[in-house]
Design a protein around this motif. Sequence first.
Motif, PDB file in Angstrom:
ATOM      1  N   ASN A  41      12.800  67.128   7.931  1.00  0.00           N
ATOM      2  CA  ASN A  41      14.147  67.211   8.482  1.00  0.00           C
ATOM      3  C   ASN A  41      14.138  67.119   9.999  1.00  0.00           C
ATOM      4  N   LYS A  42      13.067  66.607  10.572  1.00  0.00           N
ATOM      5  CA  LYS A  42      12.951  66.552  12.013  1.00  0.00           C
ATOM      6  C   LYS A  42      13.821  65.423  12.569  1.00  0.00           C
ATOM      7  N   ALA A  43      14.408  65.670  13.708  1.00  0.00           N
ATOM      8  CA  ALA A  43      15.220  64.660  14.382  1.00  0.00           C
ATOM      9  C   ALA A  43      14.627  64.412  15.764  1.00  0.00           C
ATOM     10  N   TYR A  44      14.814  63.206  16.248  1.00  0.00           N
ATOM     11  CA  TYR A  44      14.282  62.796  17.540  1.00  0.00           C
ATOM     12  C   TYR A  44      15.418  62.232  18.375  1.00  0.00           C
ATOM     13  N   ARG A  45      15.315  62.349  19.688  1.00  0.00           N
ATOM     14  CA  ARG A  45      16.328  61.789  20.572  1.00  0.00           C
ATOM     15  C   ARG A  45      15.797  60.482  21.148  1.00  0.00           C
ATOM     16  N   MET A  52      20.635  60.824  18.421  1.00  0.00           N
ATOM     17  CA  MET A  52      19.631  61.418  17.538  1.00  0.00           C
ATOM     18  C   MET A  52      19.188  60.405  16.476  1.00  0.00           C
ATOM     19  N   SER A  54      17.292  60.612  12.809  1.00  0.00           N
ATOM     20  CA  SER A  54      16.759  61.487  11.763  1.00  0.00           C
ATOM     21  C   SER A  54      15.457  60.891  11.234  1.00  0.00           C
ATOM     22  N   SER A  55      14.664  61.721  10.588  1.00  0.00           N
ATOM     23  CA  SER A  55      13.331  61.304  10.150  1.00  0.00           C
ATOM     24  C   SER A  55      13.356  60.249   9.047  1.00  0.00           C
ATOM     25  N   ASP A  56      14.509  60.016   8.426  1.00  0.00           N
ATOM     26  CA  ASP A  56      14.569  59.008   7.362  1.00  0.00           C
ATOM     27  C   ASP A  56      15.018  57.629   7.870  1.00  0.00           C
TER      28      ASP A  56
END
Length: 92
Positions: A41-45, A52, A54-56
């Motif tokens: 469920n990690k998100a990156y900027r 953002m 999302s990891s998917d």
Amino acid sequence: MHTWYLEWRNRLRSRRPGQSHAGWNGEDWIVRHVTGTSAGNKAYRCPGCYQMISSDIPRVVAWPASDGAEDRRHWHTSCWNARNRRTARLTA
């Protein structure tokens, strides 16, 4: 760590399958394309658009070859492709 060790480690990392090199801002960058199949469920900027990721979501992970993978950033693929036309917000 010793400088020679960091350079050696970076050269080894840059030889991994699925990675390539790209030039940007006068530096050599190591680039990896990620499919976005991660279950986390990690998100990156994204430093290109500051939105953002999302990891998917498929994305590009890139970092300066001289600094090592500790400085890697996750980009939207379209933002990475447009990196020469925009200003990135590369903050720690």
